[in-house]
Motif scaffolding. Structure first.
Motif, PDB file in Angstrom:
ATOM      1  N   LYS A  33     -12.702 -19.771  15.038  1.00 35.83           N
ATOM      2  CA  LYS A  33     -12.879 -20.599  13.845  1.00 35.83           C
ATOM      3  C   LYS A  33     -12.321 -19.887  12.607  1.00 35.83           C
ATOM      4  CE  LYS A  33     -16.347 -22.967  11.043  1.00 35.83           C
ATOM      5  NZ  LYS A  33     -17.798 -23.259  10.847  1.00 35.83           N
ATOM      6  N   LEU A  34     -12.612 -18.601  12.509  1.00 35.82           N
ATOM      7  CA  LEU A  34     -12.105 -17.831  11.376  1.00 35.82           C
ATOM      8  C   LEU A  34     -10.580 -17.727  11.407  1.00 35.82           C
ATOM      9  CD1 LEU A  34     -14.645 -14.875  11.011  1.00 35.82           C
ATOM     10  CD2 LEU A  34     -14.480 -16.956   9.642  1.00 35.82           C
ATOM     11  N   LEU A  35     -10.037 -17.553  12.598  1.00 37.60           N
ATOM     12  CA  LEU A  35      -8.584 -17.456  12.721  1.00 37.60           C
ATOM     13  C   LEU A  35      -7.920 -18.771  12.315  1.00 37.60           C
ATOM     14  CD1 LEU A  35      -6.062 -15.922  13.495  1.00 37.60           C
ATOM     15  CD2 LEU A  35      -6.455 -16.545  15.898  1.00 37.60           C
ATOM     16  N   THR A  36      -8.526 -19.894  12.721  1.00 38.57           N
ATOM     17  CA  THR A  36      -7.996 -21.208  12.337  1.00 38.57           C
ATOM     18  C   THR A  36      -8.013 -21.363  10.811  1.00 38.57           C
ATOM     19  OG1 THR A  36      -8.740 -22.210  14.415  1.00 38.57           O
ATOM     20  CG2 THR A  36      -8.298 -23.705  12.565  1.00 38.57           C
ATOM     21  N   GLU A  37      -9.104 -20.915  10.199  1.00 37.92           N
ATOM     22  CA  GLU A  37      -9.209 -20.984   8.740  1.00 37.92           C
ATOM     23  C   GLU A  37      -8.176 -20.073   8.083  1.00 37.92           C
ATOM     24  OE1 GLU A  37     -13.183 -20.105   7.574  1.00 37.92           O
ATOM     25  OE2 GLU A  37     -14.065 -21.772   8.689  1.00 37.92           O
ATOM     26  N   ALA A  38      -7.964 -18.895   8.681  1.00 35.82           N
ATOM     27  CA  ALA A  38      -6.980 -17.953   8.129  1.00 35.82           C
ATOM     28  C   ALA A  38      -5.580 -18.546   8.175  1.00 35.82           C
ATOM     29  CB  ALA A  38      -7.022 -16.640   8.910  1.00 35.82           C
ATOM     30  N   ARG A  39      -5.249 -19.210   9.267  1.00 33.23           N
ATOM     31  CA  ARG A  39      -3.937 -19.846   9.375  1.00 33.23           C
ATOM     32  C   ARG A  39      -3.777 -20.952   8.331  1.00 33.23           C
ATOM     33  NH1 ARG A  39      -4.261 -19.844  15.929  1.00 33.23           N
ATOM     34  NH2 ARG A  39      -3.004 -17.961  16.304  1.00 33.23           N
ATOM     35  N   ALA A  40      -4.861 -21.714   8.112  1.00 36.02           N
ATOM     36  CA  ALA A  40      -4.810 -22.789   7.114  1.00 36.02           C
ATOM     37  C   ALA A  40      -4.601 -22.210   5.709  1.00 36.02           C
ATOM     38  CB  ALA A  40      -6.095 -23.610   7.168  1.00 36.02           C
ATOM     39  N   GLN A  41      -5.286 -21.118   5.409  1.00 37.04           N
ATOM     40  CA  GLN A  41      -5.125 -20.478   4.106  1.00 37.04           C
ATOM     41  C   GLN A  41      -3.719 -19.898   3.942  1.00 37.04           C
ATOM     42  OE1 GLN A  41      -7.221 -20.686   1.637  1.00 37.04           O
ATOM     43  NE2 GLN A  41      -8.739 -21.767   2.868  1.00 37.04           N
ATOM     44  N   PHE A  42      -3.167 -19.384   5.030  1.00 40.02           N
ATOM     45  CA  PHE A  42      -1.803 -18.857   4.992  1.00 40.02           C
ATOM     46  C   PHE A  42      -0.815 -19.976   4.659  1.00 40.02           C
ATOM     47  CE2 PHE A  42       2.268 -17.965   7.097  1.00 40.02           C
ATOM     48  CZ  PHE A  42       2.592 -16.738   6.527  1.00 40.02           C
ATOM     49  N   GLU A  43      -0.977 -21.122   5.311  1.00 39.21           N
ATOM     50  CA  GLU A  43      -0.086 -22.250   5.057  1.00 39.21           C
ATOM     51  C   GLU A  43      -0.257 -22.776   3.630  1.00 39.21           C
ATOM     52  OE1 GLU A  43       2.316 -23.232   6.952  1.00 39.21           O
ATOM     53  OE2 GLU A  43       1.756 -21.786   8.516  1.00 39.21           O
ATOM     54  N   ALA A  44      -1.480 -22.629   3.099  1.00 41.06           N
ATOM     55  CA  ALA A  44      -1.746 -23.064   1.728  1.00 41.06           C
ATOM     56  C   ALA A  44      -1.316 -22.006   0.709  1.00 41.06           C
ATOM     57  CB  ALA A  44      -3.229 -23.382   1.565  1.00 41.06           C
ATOM     58  N   ASP A  46      -2.614 -19.163   0.158  1.00 41.80           N
ATOM     59  CA  ASP A  46      -3.734 -18.374  -0.368  1.00 41.80           C
ATOM     60  C   ASP A  46      -3.857 -17.137   0.521  1.00 41.80           C
ATOM     61  OD1 ASP A  46      -6.011 -17.284  -1.386  1.00 41.80           O
ATOM     62  OD2 ASP A  46      -7.231 -19.100  -1.251  1.00 41.80           O
ATOM     63  N   TYR A  47      -2.947 -16.193   0.288  1.00 42.22           N
ATOM     64  CA  TYR A  47      -2.818 -15.059   1.198  1.00 42.22           C
ATOM     65  C   TYR A  47      -3.995 -14.087   1.117  1.00 42.22           C
ATOM     66  CZ  TYR A  47       1.867 -17.010   1.128  1.00 42.22           C
ATOM     67  OH  TYR A  47       2.939 -17.871   1.198  1.00 42.22           O
ATOM     68  N   SER A  48      -4.594 -13.963  -0.033  1.00 40.33           N
ATOM     69  CA  SER A  48      -5.751 -13.069  -0.172  1.00 40.33           C
ATOM     70  C   SER A  48      -6.921 -13.577   0.667  1.00 40.33           C
ATOM     71  CB  SER A  48      -6.172 -12.946  -1.634  1.00 40.33           C
ATOM     72  OG  SER A  48      -5.166 -12.318  -2.400  1.00 40.33           O
ATOM     73  N   SER A  49      -7.169 -14.880   0.614  1.00 46.03           N
ATOM     74  CA  SER A  49      -8.255 -15.454   1.414  1.00 46.03           C
ATOM     75  C   SER A  49      -7.953 -15.328   2.902  1.00 46.03           C
ATOM     76  CB  SER A  49      -8.463 -16.925   1.041  1.00 46.03           C
ATOM     77  OG  SER A  49      -8.912 -17.040  -0.289  1.00 46.03           O
ATOM     78  N   ALA A  50      -6.697 -15.539   3.270  1.00 43.39           N
ATOM     79  CA  ALA A  50      -6.306 -15.416   4.673  1.00 43.39           C
ATOM     80  C   ALA A  50      -6.555 -13.995   5.181  1.00 43.39           C
ATOM     81  CB  ALA A  50      -4.837 -15.780   4.839  1.00 43.39           C
ATOM     82  N   MET A  51      -6.217 -12.986   4.361  1.00 42.99           N
ATOM     83  CA  MET A  51      -6.430 -11.602   4.770  1.00 42.99           C
ATOM     84  C   MET A  51      -7.916 -11.285   4.877  1.00 42.99           C
ATOM     85  SD  MET A  51      -4.936  -8.838   5.718  1.00 42.99           S
ATOM     86  CE  MET A  51      -3.236  -8.793   5.104  1.00 42.99           C
ATOM     87  N   THR A  52      -8.714 -11.826   3.971  1.00 42.64           N
ATOM     88  CA  THR A  52     -10.165 -11.611   4.015  1.00 42.64           C
ATOM     89  C   THR A  52     -10.747 -12.174   5.302  1.00 42.64           C
ATOM     90  OG1 THR A  52     -10.336 -11.687   1.597  1.00 42.64           O
ATOM     91  CG2 THR A  52     -12.349 -12.091   2.849  1.00 42.64           C
ATOM     92  N   LEU A  82       1.818 -11.084   0.526  1.00 44.79           N
ATOM     93  CA  LEU A  82       1.051 -10.424  -0.525  1.00 44.79           C
ATOM     94  C   LEU A  82       1.924  -9.426  -1.282  1.00 44.79           C
ATOM     95  CD1 LEU A  82      -2.392  -9.772   1.221  1.00 44.79           C
ATOM     96  CD2 LEU A  82      -1.982 -11.238  -0.765  1.00 44.79           C
ATOM     97  N   ALA A  83       2.751  -8.706  -0.529  1.00 42.93           N
ATOM     98  CA  ALA A  83       3.644  -7.737  -1.163  1.00 42.93           C
ATOM     99  C   ALA A  83       4.688  -8.425  -2.026  1.00 42.93           C
ATOM    100  CB  ALA A  83       4.320  -6.876  -0.086  1.00 42.93           C
ATOM    101  N   VAL A  84       5.259  -9.519  -1.522  1.00 41.02           N
ATOM    102  CA  VAL A  84       6.272 -10.262  -2.288  1.00 41.02           C
ATOM    103  C   VAL A  84       5.662 -10.780  -3.595  1.00 41.02           C
ATOM    104  CG1 VAL A  84       7.653 -12.372  -2.328  1.00 41.02           C
ATOM    105  CG2 VAL A  84       7.672 -10.907  -0.309  1.00 41.02           C
ATOM    106  N   GLU A  85       4.463 -11.353  -3.504  1.00 35.39           N
ATOM    107  CA  GLU A  85       3.789 -11.842  -4.716  1.00 35.39           C
ATOM    108  C   GLU A  85       3.486 -10.697  -5.677  1.00 35.39           C
ATOM    109  OE1 GLU A  85       1.351 -15.878  -3.382  1.00 35.39           O
ATOM    110  OE2 GLU A  85       0.270 -13.980  -3.617  1.00 35.39           O
ATOM    111  N   GLY A  86       3.020  -9.580  -5.121  1.00 37.22           N
ATOM    112  CA  GLY A  86       2.679  -8.431  -5.957  1.00 37.22           C
ATOM    113  C   GLY A  86       3.885  -7.862  -6.674  1.00 37.22           C
ATOM    114  N   ILE A  87       5.014  -7.789  -5.988  1.00 37.86           N
ATOM    115  CA  ILE A  87       6.239  -7.265  -6.603  1.00 37.86           C
ATOM    116  C   ILE A  87       6.696  -8.186  -7.733  1.00 37.86           C
ATOM    117  CG2 ILE A  87       8.708  -6.852  -6.204  1.00 37.86           C
ATOM    118  CD1 ILE A  87       7.905  -5.865  -3.379  1.00 37.86           C
ATOM    119  N   SER A  88       6.635  -9.492  -7.504  1.00 33.85           N
ATOM    120  CA  SER A  88       7.026 -10.450  -8.539  1.00 33.85           C
ATOM    121  C   SER A  88       6.123 -10.321  -9.771  1.00 33.85           C
ATOM    122  CB  SER A  88       6.953 -11.871  -7.981  1.00 33.85           C
ATOM    123  OG  SER A  88       7.253 -12.819  -8.981  1.00 33.85           O
TER     124      SER A  88
END
Length: 275
Positions: A33-44, A46-52, A82-88
């Motif tokens: 269930k958590l992995l499914t949510e992480a994938r959804a956050q990745f597609e959205a 929201d990379y920080s939430s996905a990593m959490t 996350l790195a790409v966003e952080g560099i920008s």
């Protein structure tokens, strides 16, 4: 062996196995269930939430091996974004700070010194700080801010207090060590470094358009001196320049860290594709 004993021997491991399998099933469901949510956050995006969420799988479902293996394949993709966003973000902040530095660059002049060159406010370029009463600023090439307090009427000063009307702020005390608190040609010279003068410098920046005085706090007495407009402007400009240089240095280090993170993430992604 009696039938009762045989039953206990057989039933005991069976119950343990059943409990274990039940626990594993629940673990897999929760982790999935958590992995499914992480994938959804990745597609959205929201990379920080996905990593959490991936971190939660590792910390809460250590026995869900198969799910955690799937999560491992997603982790470097999240790290990459996350790195790409952080560099920008870091590049944008660095550009802003560099513009601020450009606007302040003309306020300081370089003083060549056999030990180490440093910068002083242009308005005090010809002033002899060790013999002129008041406060004087200088900035090291790495951005470290110094404040020199000079009292020409020695009273064994240990600290200074700057005031604007009823508002006051004080420096920490410096021991009379003969180095950063010393007598030079009969004048007391106290040198405050970085955090020791941060509060005073911020106060001067905030009150740079107002009359300011500095009080030298001695062992049994004090001595008050009016700061000249040049001293006030010089300290304010030097402090802001030092702050900008330090912030740029921190941002460059952060960008280098993020670039390394990006390289590691992309290396892991490439390796997983080969596998």
């Amino acid at each position: 062996m009696s039938n009762a004993v045989i039953k206990r021997v057989i039933i005991g491991p069976a119950v343990v196995l059943s409990i274990f399998m039940c626990g594993c099933g629940d673990s897999d469901k929760g982790a999935d269930k958590l992995l499914t949510e992480a994938r959804a956050q990745f597609e959205a995006r929201d990379y920080s939430s996905a990593m959490t969420l991936l971190d939660s799988i590792d910390s809460s479902y250590s026995s869900a091996v198969a799910i955690r293996r799937e999560a491992m394949a997603l982790r470097p993709r999240i790290m990459e974004q996350l790195a790409v966003e952080g560099i920008s973000r870091t590049d944008s902040l660095l550009a802003i700070r560099l513009m601020a530095g450009d606007s302040l660059s003309g306020t300081l002049v370089r003083i060549d010194n056999p030990v180490e060159p440093y910068f002083v406010p242009r308005c005090e370029a010809g002033v002899k700080a060790f013999s002129t009463p008041g406060l004087h600023a200088k900035v090291a090439p790495d951005g470290m801010f110094y404040m020199v307090a000079t009292n020409v009427k020695p009273i064994k000063s240990r600290s200074v207090t700057v005031s604007s009307g009823a508002e006051v702020v004080s420096s920490p005390q410096l021991p009379m060590d003969g180095e950063r608190n010393q007598l030079l040609a009969g004048n007391e010279v106290l040198t405050f470094i970085s955090a020791e003068c941060d509060t005073v410098a911020k106060f001067i920046v905030a009150h740079r358009n107002q009359p300011l005085t500095v009080k030298f706090n001695g062992h049994n007495s004090s001595q008050t001196v009016k700061l000249t407009p040049e001293q006030v402007s010089g300290i304010a400009d030097a402090y802001l320049t030092a702050l900008t240089l330090t912030e740029c240095k921190v941002l460059r280090l952060e960008k280098a860290r993020l670039e390394k993170q990006l390289a590691v993430a992309r290396s892991q992604i490439a390796r997983s594709l080969k596998e």
